[in-house]
Design an enzyme around this catalytic site. Structure first.
Site, PDB file in Angstrom:
ATOM      1  N   TRP A 131       0.592  -1.536   0.205  1.00 13.03           N
ATOM      2  CA  TRP A 131       0.157  -0.050   0.252  1.00 13.03           C
ATOM      3  C   TRP A 131       0.610   1.020   0.181  1.00 13.03           C
ATOM      4  O   TRP A 131       0.287   2.562  -0.064  1.00 13.03           O
ATOM      5  CB  TRP A 131      -1.149  -0.096   1.081  1.00 13.03           C
ATOM      6  CG  TRP A 131      -0.079  -0.321   2.508  1.00 13.03           C
ATOM      7  CD1 TRP A 131      -0.204  -1.460   3.089  1.00 13.03           C
ATOM      8  CD2 TRP A 131       0.736   0.384   3.047  1.00 13.03           C
ATOM      9  NE1 TRP A 131       0.600  -1.567   4.351  1.00 13.03           N
ATOM     10  CE2 TRP A 131       1.415  -0.287   4.537  1.00 13.03           C
ATOM     11  CE3 TRP A 131       1.102   2.224   3.076  1.00 13.03           C
ATOM     12  CZ2 TRP A 131       1.990   0.344   5.559  1.00 13.03           C
ATOM     13  CZ3 TRP A 131       1.621   2.465   4.087  1.00 13.03           C
ATOM     14  CH2 TRP A 131       2.359   1.264   5.209  1.00 13.03           C
ATOM     15  N   ASN A 132       2.092   1.421   0.401  1.00  8.17           N
ATOM     16  CA  ASN A 132       2.663   2.404   0.088  1.00  8.17           C
ATOM     17  C   ASN A 132       3.514   3.488  -1.016  1.00  8.17           C
ATOM     18  O   ASN A 132       3.443   4.251  -0.816  1.00  8.17           O
ATOM     19  CB  ASN A 132       4.157   2.206   1.496  1.00  8.17           C
ATOM     20  CG  ASN A 132       5.258   1.402   0.384  1.00  8.17           C
ATOM     21  OD1 ASN A 132       4.884   0.105   0.303  1.00  8.17           O
ATOM     22  ND2 ASN A 132       6.924   1.959   1.048  1.00  8.17           N
ATOM     23  N   ALA A 157      -3.018  -4.598  -1.813  1.00 12.41           N
ATOM     24  CA  ALA A 157      -3.172  -4.372  -0.622  1.00 12.41           C
ATOM     25  C   ALA A 157      -4.280  -4.068  -0.421  1.00 12.41           C
ATOM     26  O   ALA A 157      -5.347  -3.127  -1.501  1.00 12.41           O
ATOM     27  CB  ALA A 157      -2.200  -3.135   0.562  1.00 12.41           C
ATOM     28  N   GLY A 207       7.082  -6.554  -0.326  1.00 10.71           N
ATOM     29  CA  GLY A 207       5.951  -6.689   1.151  1.00 10.71           C
ATOM     30  C   GLY A 207       7.497  -7.038   2.108  1.00 10.71           C
ATOM     31  O   GLY A 207       8.450  -6.768   2.538  1.00 10.71           O
ATOM     32  N   SER A 208       6.734  -7.670   2.925  1.00 10.04           N
ATOM     33  CA  SER A 208       7.210  -7.863   4.382  1.00 10.04           C
ATOM     34  C   SER A 208       7.742  -8.677   4.190  1.00 10.04           C
ATOM     35  O   SER A 208       7.849  -9.456   3.661  1.00 10.04           O
ATOM     36  CB  SER A 208       6.123  -7.687   5.284  1.00 10.04           C
ATOM     37  OG  SER A 208       5.625  -9.139   5.673  1.00 10.04           O
ATOM     38  N   GLU A 229      11.142  -7.800  -2.961  1.00  9.54           N
ATOM     39  CA  GLU A 229      11.461  -6.583  -2.823  1.00  9.54           C
ATOM     40  C   GLU A 229      11.104  -6.316  -1.108  1.00  9.54           C
ATOM     41  O   GLU A 229       9.125  -6.370  -1.414  1.00  9.54           O
ATOM     42  CB  GLU A 229      11.043  -5.546  -3.792  1.00  9.54           C
ATOM     43  CG  GLU A 229      12.111  -4.712  -3.530  1.00  9.54           C
ATOM     44  CD  GLU A 229      11.413  -3.349  -2.529  1.00  9.54           C
ATOM     45  OE1 GLU A 229      11.276  -3.552  -1.534  1.00  9.54           O
ATOM     46  OE2 GLU A 229      10.758  -2.470  -2.861  1.00  9.54           O
ATOM     47  N   GLU A 357      13.270  -3.481  10.754  1.00 12.08           N
ATOM     48  CA  GLU A 357      12.160  -2.435  10.062  1.00 12.08           C
ATOM     49  C   GLU A 357      11.464  -1.591  10.755  1.00 12.08           C
ATOM     50  O   GLU A 357      10.166  -1.596  11.579  1.00 12.08           O
ATOM     51  CB  GLU A 357      12.077  -2.857   8.977  1.00 12.08           C
ATOM     52  CG  GLU A 357      11.325  -1.560   8.095  1.00 12.08           C
ATOM     53  CD  GLU A 357      10.724  -2.466   6.786  1.00 12.08           C
ATOM     54  OE1 GLU A 357      11.039  -1.971   5.783  1.00 12.08           O
ATOM     55  OE2 GLU A 357      10.417  -3.437   6.279  1.00 12.08           O
TER      56      GLU A 357
END
Length: 453
Positions: A131-132, A157, A207-208, A229, A357
């Site tokens: 979403w960022n 997302a 993402g995470s 990534e 992070e």
């Protein structure tokens, strides 16, 4: 049928309610992607490039609408949303002008009368995106992947579902065939089943680390190629000779842009003790000057975080670090999804704000004795997305590039993605590359062709 809502994180208002795609709907979309594959792959590259030029033009025409949509769904400051859309147009222009050369057959001299590498499309590629940067993350994947002749399914997302739908419509309005690029409203279980389907040829995720491991596990079990990534806790190294007057704005932007919600943000500021006091004074003064407020205001730099639970998670990381001895120089105030720009000093390597992070407007400052300790401290990370070093001693900086095993190393600038350069990480930050030549060749079959006449 499962339903979910998107909400404005600034005021809590409900934007829209969506029904999650059923298994039948997801399979139907995959069938459409497969049905158009051969026709799309057989199209001349120049024609696909023209469609990509159409996308770039539409992005610029609609940039205010798209920026407003991002602001509403995930709280991005409106002015930064405009910049994001302009960058999306840039990556489209880059591939529109360079794809033919990047995808051209590579002639290899062998015993054959003719031998070369043909870059053939793979088929349908599944993208799982965060979403960022709800437009940039998608477009930087889609521009090269579609232009290489693949089709794509996007699982975005949930909190930016409106952006996901808008991107699908963008490609349709640009003239892409129906089925070429489609948006899914799917959950984790549905995505796992989709990856196992033979119609999906590869998967990319931004993402995470947790999400990356899950996707990689499922893709591996089904022998599907992946590009991941993942997160970062990038170091911003400040040597004793850094020009603070010239670069302090860059250092602050490197941490605070997008309200600190960036994988490649500077998260650990590792500062040599000879310049530490001057750095902290100038850095703090600049951060104090950043305007917080309504993300729709054009002069707002710090908006709200995308969801309240994300602000709560950041608060927990800060609180644990304070208990371990970190000191608050600025900020550390939260109001629902808003988290004030925060500076912590006396940060040590065992604290969450060093090891993990931190996704938000938080700068962790670490004082070190000298250059050698700065490099060793920066390299002490499970993650490896990128690092930046500020110094006037370029020769010395060039000499230590290999000592930090990250995917990017920037000298006197913030880590950032550029369509002309490969982008990606090492270690727990993932593998594979996006953008540039490497990005468009990630999802092709590099086929060896050998001809004897």
């Amino acid at each position: 049928m499962k339903e979910y809502q998107t909400k404005n994180p600034y005021n809590g208002s409900v934007i829209a309610t969506y029904s999650q795609d059923t298994a039948a709907t997801i399979n139907s979309k995959l069938d459409k992607a497969i049905a158009i594959e051969a026709t799309w792959a057989d199209m001349e590259i120049a024609d696909r490039c023209q469609l990509l030029t159409n996308v770039a033009e539409l992005l610029i025409d609609r940039k205010e609408d798209y920026a407003k949509l991002m602001t509403q769904e995930m709280g991005k400051p409106f002015s930064q949303g405009i910049s994001e859309i302009e960058k999306c147009a840039w990556v489209c222009d880059f591939y529109a002008h360079n794809a033919e050369d990047l995808l051209a057959d590579e002639i290899i001299e062998t015993d054959a009368d003719e031998s070369f590498i043909s870059n053939d499309s793979l088929g349908c590629v599944l993208a799982v995106m965060p979403w960022n940067y709800p437009f940039w993350q998608v477009i930087r994947f889609a521009a090269p992947t579609l232009t290489a002749g693949n089709t794509a399914l996007l699982k975005h997302a949930q909190n930016v579902t409106g952006c996901s739908i808008a991107i699908e419509q963008l490609f349709l309005d640009a003239g892409y065939p129906v089925g070429c690029f489609q948006s899914l409203k799917a959950g984790h279980e549905e995505i796992e089943k989709l990856i196992a389907n033979d119609g999906i040829k590869a998967v990319t995720l931004t993402g995470s680390e947790k999400a990356g491991k899950s996707i990689a596990r499922t893709a591996g079990e089904n022998l599907k190629k992946t590009v991941l990534e993942l997160g970062g806790n990038n170091a911003c190294i400040v040597w004793e000779d850094a020009d603070l007057d010239q670069y302090i704005d860059t250092m602050v932007t490197a941490r605070m842009q997008n309200t600190g919600q960036s994988c490649i943000a500077a998260k650990r500021f590792i500062v040599c003790e000879d310049i530490y006091d001057a750095f902290l004074e100038k850095f703090t003064k600049k951060v104090k000057s950043l305007k917080s407020g309504d993300p729709m205001d054009e002069d707002t730099f710090i908006g709200v975080m995308a969801r309240e639970d994300l602000a709560e998670e950041l608060q927990e990381q800060v609180n644990k670090s304070i208990k371990q001895g970190a000191k608050v120089v600025l900020g550390n105030m939260r109001n629902e999804a808003y988290f004030s720009p925060t500076i912590l000093t006396d940060v040590t390597e065992d604290m969450p704000v060093f090891k993990e992070e931190t996704f938000g407007p938080l700068a962790a400052i670490i004082k070190v004795k000298d250059r050698d300790e700065a490099i060793a401290t920066a390299a002490n990370s499970r993650l490896g997305l990128g690092s930046m070093l500020f110094t006037e001693d370029i020769d010395a900086a060039m000499a230590i590039i290999s000592k930090i095993p990250d995917g990017a190393f920037f000298i006197n600038d913030m880590v950032k993605s550029d369509p002309r350069l490969p982008f990606g990480g090492t270690k727990a930050s993932g593998y594979g590359r996006e953008l540039s030549r490497e990005g468009i060749l990630e999802f092709v079959n590099k086929k060896t062709v050998y001809i004897k006449k």
